[in-house]
Design a protein around this motif. Sequence first.
Motif, PDB file in Angstrom:
ATOM      1  N   GLN A  19       0.834  -1.205   0.000  1.00  0.00           N
ATOM      2  CA  GLN A  19       0.000   0.000   0.000  1.00  0.00           C
ATOM      3  C   GLN A  19       0.867   1.253   0.000  1.00  0.00           C
ATOM      4  OE1 GLN A  19      -2.305  -0.802   3.514  1.00  0.00           O
ATOM      5  NE2 GLN A  19      -4.039  -1.581   2.340  1.00  0.00           N
ATOM      6  N   LYS A  23       1.050   4.249  -2.900  1.00  0.00           N
ATOM      7  CA  LYS A  23       0.869   5.665  -2.575  1.00  0.00           C
ATOM      8  C   LYS A  23       2.080   6.479  -3.014  1.00  0.00           C
ATOM      9  CE  LYS A  23      -2.431   5.008   1.155  1.00  0.00           C
ATOM     10  NZ  LYS A  23      -3.509   5.839   0.638  1.00  0.00           N
ATOM     11  N   ILE A  76       2.564   8.907   4.774  1.00  0.00           N
ATOM     12  CA  ILE A  76       1.982   7.679   4.209  1.00  0.00           C
ATOM     13  C   ILE A  76       2.050   6.554   5.239  1.00  0.00           C
ATOM     14  CG2 ILE A  76       2.366   5.840   2.503  1.00  0.00           C
ATOM     15  CD1 ILE A  76       3.138   8.094   0.510  1.00  0.00           C
TER      16      ILE A  76
END
Length: 98
Positions: A19, A23, A76
Motif C-alpha cells: 500500500q 501511494k 503515508i
Amino acid sequence: MAIVAVFDVPGMTQAQYEQSAEKVAGRPGPVKTPADWPVAGLISHTAAPTPDGWLVVDVWESEEAFQEFGKTIVPILQELGVESPQPKIYPVFTVVTR
C-alpha cells in the motif's frame, strides 16, 4: 555524497508495504523504477520481509534528496498505521548496478 538508508520496521506487513508503494508511485501496482518516486535522487530501492516485519534499503544521491522523500513517506506510513522507523544512514562507498 550518496547515502544508504536502512529501515528495519518491526510489525510492518507485506500488505502495508504494498500500500505504501502504491501511494508513493501514485498508481496501483508495485514501484518499478526510480521514476516512480515523487522526488528525484533515488538510486536503488530494495525491500524484503523479515521474521518480525519488513526491511527496506534505499540508496540516494544525497541525504538532502532522502530528507525530501521523508516529507512524503512519513505521512503515508502514519496513515497506514506503521510506526515511523528511524533509519540508519551510512555514507556510500560503492554502488554496483546492472
